[in-house]
Design a protein around this motif. Structure first.
Motif: not given
Length: 141
Positions: A31-46, A54-64, A136-138
């Motif tokens: 896990n790390f922060k990107d240039e905008e302060g967002n928290e990034i999680y990496l799950y290798y097996d998946k 970050a500007d949405e209370e650290f809600k999951l907003g994007y998946i790759i 956002f439509d959470w």
């Protein structure tokens, strides 16, 4: 892994917090922060990259994801010909961006990107939908 357009992927729903994701999948491999302060999680097996805004209370907003088991509407997509996959999906409006050997095929109404290289899909990106009032439509409450 089923890609639930406008909602998330697998057991993940847009709007989840980090603790919610960790209850499902455990701690990320990285896990790390990107240039905008967002928290990034990496799950290798998946083969998942998750972005918590970050500007949405650290809600999951994007998946790759580049998981070979990814499906959209019961259709496997990774490693498949991008034009063939697009022709079998019910949405017909696509914007294409060319980046040397890769292309992004973007469908805005589902906030879906199919990234291809040499005409084969190498990963998929899905994002939380923004409603008419620019919120956002959470999906996770």
């Amino acid at each position: 892994m089923i890609i639930n357009l406008k909602n998330g992927i697998d057991k993940l729903f847009f709007g989840m917090k980090q603790k919610d994701v960790e209850q499902l999948y455990g701690h990320p491999n990285k896990n790390f922060k990107d240039e905008e302060g967002n928290e990034i999680y990496l799950y290798y097996d998946k083969k998942l990259r998750l972005t918590f805004y970050a500007d949405e209370e650290f809600k999951l907003g994007y998946i790759i994801s580049s998981n070979a088991e990814n499906t959209i509407l019961d259709q496997k997509i990774i490693g498949r010909n991008v034009e063939e996959v697009k022709s079998r999906l019910p949405f017909k409006t696509w914007e294409i961006e060319d980046f040397d050997s890769t292309e992004n095929h973007f469908n805005e109404s589902n906030w879906l990107i199919l990234q291809s290289e040499y005409n084969e899909i190498i990963h998929v990106e899905v994002g939380a939908i923004i409603k008419d009032n620019d919120e956002f439509d959470w999906k996770f409450k």
